[in-house]
Design an enzyme around this catalytic site. Structure first.
Site, short mmCIF file in Angstrom:
data_model
loop_
_atom_site.label_atom_id
_atom_site.label_comp_id
_atom_site.label_asym_id
_atom_site.label_seq_id
_atom_site.Cartn_x
_atom_site.Cartn_y
_atom_site.Cartn_z
NE ARG A 1 -22.71 10.63 -18.39
CZ ARG A 1 -23.09 10.70 -19.67
NH1 ARG A 1 -22.27 11.19 -20.59
NH2 ARG A 1 -24.27 10.27 -20.04
CE1 TYR B 1 -0.06 9.52 -5.93
CE2 TYR B 1 -1.38 8.59 -7.70
CZ TYR B 1 -1.22 8.89 -6.37
OH TYR B 1 -2.21 8.57 -5.48
CG ASP C 1 1.13 15.14 -11.78
OD1 ASP C 1 0.88 16.15 -11.10
OD2 ASP C 1 0.77 13.99 -11.45
CE LYS D 1 -2.97 13.61 -3.45
NZ LYS D 1 -2.11 13.16 -4.54
C1 LIG Z 1 -2.21 12.25 -5.52
C2 LIG Z 1 -1.53 12.43 -6.80
C3 LIG Z 1 -2.13 12.01 -8.00
C4 LIG Z 1 -3.47 11.32 -8.03
O1 LIG Z 1 -4.51 12.14 -7.61
P1 LIG Z 1 -5.88 11.60 -6.96
O2 LIG Z 1 -6.67 12.85 -6.77
O3 LIG Z 1 -5.53 10.89 -5.69
O4 LIG Z 1 -6.49 10.67 -7.96
C5 LIG Z 1 -1.45 12.25 -9.18
N1 LIG Z 1 -0.24 12.84 -9.21
C6 LIG Z 1 0.38 13.24 -8.07
C7 LIG Z 1 1.72 13.89 -8.17
C8 LIG Z 1 -0.24 13.05 -6.84
O5 LIG Z 1 0.38 13.44 -5.72
#
Ligand SMILES: *Cc1c(COP(=O)(O)O)cnc(C)c1O
Length: 401
Positions: free
Chosen positions: A61, A114, A186, A211
């Protein structure tokens, strides 16, 4: 910006973090260590690792050798002092915010974050008596005015999902620092190949590794990079609350990242050509892509990005029925909720980025109902354009006929 002695981002995508040959029994590829715990023959050695006087691992963890390689690769690609990983991008975002904030604090952010992030701002943080001010994403004066009223965290995302708005990160980070805020960005849409927010003044940069970083839509993950002092605090929150990245996911993400620069190069190029094609098609009523000179954030994007990314969005003429008719006609796209994969992925915000929001909430965020988010894969650009052309022409003929 980048240290001249550093290898380029492409070379770092392949090599960074993967140099512990002795540790792995000289395996050239990073093994997946599935062990939950790590055994010791000497209690004092064990104690030294527990007290971080010696490097090593104790319990899954907290840390894991495969996961540590993933963190090191991102740390280097983002030019950060430290990095810590998570089970998902949302875990990275929520753990970061809950580490930094306490009741009575104030966050300044924008309306276009998001969908899941927006839910944290509107639902969960107010529950803990944290005040959240969400500004119009491209109104820099309004954002600066909110920041000037004081905030603990300034939270930004650029380009945004799904309408590809661009924020001037250098300018806003300066405003945030003037009031002592921690500036969080982000960087999921840009990736470290196209932008490095830390070099523009951000304190923390985070990603949904699910992504573009992984790139193959087969593993969930998240990461946050920044100063050791901040990352230590966020790591501590995560090791206790438990949103740990799985070693198998870390392996898949690492494997995907070896081609990060090649994928992003192709996706940057295809997305720009596709955006130009769509902008000229009569059945398209709007195209959102920061690489287009007509995009309102183009000048800022050109200043702070090396490429404009693999995601674009566009609106069709008509209503949601047109979207229903158009999307299934695409032969070279998964109709799905993810993005950043080697395959093209398309979908409306109602079932993708903003599935958590109601129609009214999406309208308040300025997301049109006929918007389609199109995440360009690594297919041949001409094939993607031909696919869009046939789907648009058939839908337009039906619409007008
Ligand atoms: C998909 C996404 C998230 C969230 O990520 P997960 O891996 O699905 O939890 C956060 N910010 C952006 C810009 C995203 O495209």
């Amino acid at each position: 910006m980048s240290d001249a002695k550093q290898p380029s981002k492409g070379t770092q995508s392949v090599w960074a973090g993967e140099d512990e040959k002795d540790f792995w029994g000289r395996a050239t590829q990073t093994p997946v260590v599935h062990s939950v715990s790590f055994g010791y023959t000497d209690v004092d050695d064990w104690l030294d690792v527990a007290l971080t006087r010696q490097p090593g691992h104790i319990y899954g963890r907290n840390t894991n050798p495969t996961v540590a390689v993933f963190e090191e690769k991102l740390r280097i690609l983002e030019g950060a002092e430290a990095a810590t990983s998570f089970s998902t991008g949302m875990a990275a975002i929520s753990n970061t915010l809950f580490t930094l904030l306490a009741p009575g604090d104030r966050v300044v952010s924008v309306k276009d974050t998001y969908g899941g992030t927006n839910k944290i701002f509107t639902e969960f943080l107010p529950h803990f008596h944290v005040e959240v001010a969400l500004c119009d994403t491209t109104d820099h004066e309004a954002i600066e005015a909110e920041i000037a009223q004081g905030c603990t965290v300034l939270y930004l995302e650029s380009p945004t999902n799904p309408t590809l708005k661009v924020m001037d990160l250098e300018r806003l980070a300066r405003a945030g620092h003037a009031v002592g805020a921690v500036v969080v960005v982000d960087n999921t849409f840009a990736t470290p190949i196209n932008a490095n927010p830390l070099a523009l003044g951000a304190d923390l940069v985070l990603h949904s590794a699910t992504k573009f970083l992984g790139g193959h839509a087969d593993a969930l993950g998240g990461i946050v990079c920044g100063s050791k002092a901040l990352i230590d605090r966020i790591y501590h929150y995560r090791e206790i609350t438990g949103a740990t990245l799985d070693p198998m996911a870390a392996y898949l993400l690492l494997r995907g990242m070896k081609t990060l620069h090649l994928r992003i190069r192709q996706q940057n190029e295809s997305a720009l050509r596709i955006a130009q094609f769509l902008a000229a098609h009569p059945f398209i009523s709007g195209v959102f892509y920061p690489g287009l000179e007509t995009h309102e954030g183009h000048a800022i994007a050109r200043k702070q990005m090396r490429g404009y990314g693999g995601v674009l969005s566009f609106t069709l003429q008509g209503d949601f029925d047109t979207v229903r008719a158009f999307l299934p006609r695409l032969k070279l796209a998964h109709l799905a909720a993810n993005l950043g994969a080697v395959e093209t992925v398309a979908g409306p915000p109602a079932t993708t980025s903003h599935v958590e929001c109601t129609l009214e909430e999406r309208e308040a965020m300025g997301i049109p109902e006929t918007l389609i988010r199109y995440s360009v894969g690594i297919e041949d650009t001409d094939d993607l354009i031909a696919d869009l052309q046939q789907a648009l022409d058939a839908t337009a003929a039906e619409h007008h006929g």
